[in-house]
Design an enzyme around this catalytic site. Structure first.
Site, PDB file in Angstrom:
ATOM      1  N   HIS A   1      -6.938  -5.448   2.726  1.00  0.00           N
ATOM      2  CA  HIS A   1      -5.699  -5.031   3.219  1.00  0.00           C
ATOM      3  C   HIS A   1      -5.331  -6.074   4.310  1.00  0.00           C
ATOM      4  O   HIS A   1      -6.035  -6.630   4.962  1.00  0.00           O
ATOM      5  CB  HIS A   1      -6.028  -3.953   4.172  1.00  0.00           C
TER       6      HIS A   1
ATOM      7  N   ASP B   1       0.951  -1.258  -0.046  1.00  0.00           N
ATOM      8  CA  ASP B   1      -0.050  -0.147  -0.017  1.00  0.00           C
ATOM      9  C   ASP B   1       0.947   1.358  -0.064  1.00  0.00           C
ATOM     10  O   ASP B   1       2.049   1.340   0.716  1.00  0.00           O
ATOM     11  CB  ASP B   1      -0.786  -0.010   1.021  1.00  0.00           C
TER      12      ASP B   1
ATOM     13  N   VAL C   1     -10.941   3.078  -3.386  1.00  0.00           N
ATOM     14  CA  VAL C   1     -10.497   2.459  -4.628  1.00  0.00           C
ATOM     15  C   VAL C   1     -11.712   1.335  -4.741  1.00  0.00           C
ATOM     16  O   VAL C   1     -11.725   0.463  -3.968  1.00  0.00           O
ATOM     17  CB  VAL C   1      -9.167   1.839  -4.661  1.00  0.00           C
TER      18      VAL C   1
ATOM     19  N   HIS D   1     -10.592  -5.270  -2.856  1.00  0.00           N
ATOM     20  CA  HIS D   1      -9.285  -5.591  -2.177  1.00  0.00           C
ATOM     21  C   HIS D   1      -9.258  -5.753  -0.837  1.00  0.00           C
ATOM     22  O   HIS D   1     -10.011  -5.372  -0.003  1.00  0.00           O
ATOM     23  CB  HIS D   1      -8.347  -4.332  -2.577  1.00  0.00           C
TER      24      HIS D   1
ATOM     25  N   ASN E   1     -12.992  -2.504   3.127  1.00  0.00           N
ATOM     26  CA  ASN E   1     -13.690  -1.381   3.307  1.00  0.00           C
ATOM     27  C   ASN E   1     -15.085  -1.369   2.146  1.00  0.00           C
ATOM     28  O   ASN E   1     -14.494  -1.649   0.812  1.00  0.00           O
ATOM     29  CB  ASN E   1     -13.014  -0.137   3.342  1.00  0.00           C
TER      30      ASN E   1
HETATM   31  P1  AMP Z   1      -9.562   1.609   0.312  1.00  0.00           P
HETATM   32  O1  AMP Z   1      -9.600   3.006   0.829  1.00  0.00           O
HETATM   33  O2  AMP Z   1      -9.975   0.359   1.191  1.00  0.00           O
HETATM   34  O3  AMP Z   1     -10.224   1.761  -0.833  1.00  0.00           O
HETATM   35  O4  AMP Z   1      -8.070   1.230   0.144  1.00  0.00           O
HETATM   36  C1  AMP Z   1      -7.587   1.717  -0.988  1.00  0.00           C
HETATM   37  C2  AMP Z   1      -6.013   1.743  -0.742  1.00  0.00           C
HETATM   38  O5  AMP Z   1      -5.289   1.776  -1.701  1.00  0.00           O
HETATM   39  C3  AMP Z   1      -5.516   2.788   0.300  1.00  0.00           C
HETATM   40  O6  AMP Z   1      -5.059   2.344   1.291  1.00  0.00           O
HETATM   41  C4  AMP Z   1      -4.405   3.544  -0.592  1.00  0.00           C
HETATM   42  O7  AMP Z   1      -3.596   3.916   0.184  1.00  0.00           O
HETATM   43  C5  AMP Z   1      -4.134   2.410  -1.459  1.00  0.00           C
HETATM   44  N1  AMP Z   1      -3.575   3.031  -2.909  1.00  0.00           N
HETATM   45  C6  AMP Z   1      -4.284   4.020  -3.832  1.00  0.00           C
HETATM   46  N2  AMP Z   1      -3.349   3.904  -4.896  1.00  0.00           N
HETATM   47  C7  AMP Z   1      -2.440   2.999  -4.586  1.00  0.00           C
HETATM   48  C8  AMP Z   1      -1.129   2.800  -5.565  1.00  0.00           C
HETATM   49  N3  AMP Z   1      -1.120   3.319  -6.855  1.00  0.00           N
HETATM   50  N4  AMP Z   1      -0.390   1.909  -5.198  1.00  0.00           N
HETATM   51  C9  AMP Z   1      -0.476   1.297  -4.016  1.00  0.00           C
HETATM   52  N5  AMP Z   1      -1.545   1.453  -3.271  1.00  0.00           N
HETATM   53  C10 AMP Z   1      -2.568   2.579  -3.386  1.00  0.00           C
END
Ligand code: AMP
Ligand code: ZN
Length: 116
Positions: free
Chosen positions: A104, A32, A98, A102, A89
């Site tokens: 975490h 992340d 995003v 996914h 989430n």
């Molecule tokens: P969520 O908020 O649960 O949708 O998680 C999305 C996660 O993606 C967040 O923890 C971000 O820090 C991570 N994220 C967004 N863009 C990238 C990227 N290009 N590479 C790695 N992690 C990312």
């Protein structure tokens, strides 16, 4: 969100760089960008779905693929010996930012309680 605009699909395609820590034919694991723990990794399926409820409805086999990958990773990296947390989430109140399903994977240190 349209698959073509999906940042995680772009990571799978190699258009956006990432630090990969796990890959098989179905699943990708990477670091992340904004870690919330000493180890903060993301596991995604290579077939796009928007969130875990949509995934469960349309392609539940992906859950097994993802959890098998996380099991393999946590065993091989010995993260399973200290323990870890898996979080997903969903939607606005869940804090999803995003819209490609996914998980975490958090650990590398003792974690606090979670919630607000
Ligand atoms: P969520 O908020 O649960 O949708 O998680 C999305 C996660 O993606 C967040 O923890 C971000 O820090 C991570 N994220 C967004 N863009 C990238 C990227 N290009 N590479 C790695 N992690 C990312
Ligand atoms: Zn996607």
């Amino acid at each position: 969100m349209n698959k073509a605009d999906c940042i995680f699909c772009k990571i799978i395609a190699g258009v956006i760089p990432s630090t990969k820590i796990y890959e098989n034919d179905k699943v990708l694991g990477f670091k992340d960008l904004s870690p919330h723990a000493a180890k903060h990794l993301l596991f995604i399926h290579k077939r796009h779905t928007t969130n875990v409820n949509q995934l469960t409805e349309t392609d539940p086999q992906q859950l097994t693929d993802l959890f098998r990958a996380m099991r393999e990773y946590t065993k091989d990296s010995k993260m399973d010996q200290e323990g870890f947390r898996i979080v997903t989430n969903e939607g606005s109140f869940g804090g999803q930012t995003v819209f490609h399903t996914h998980f975490h994977l958090l650990g590398g240190e003792p974690l606090g309680r979670f919630g607000k």
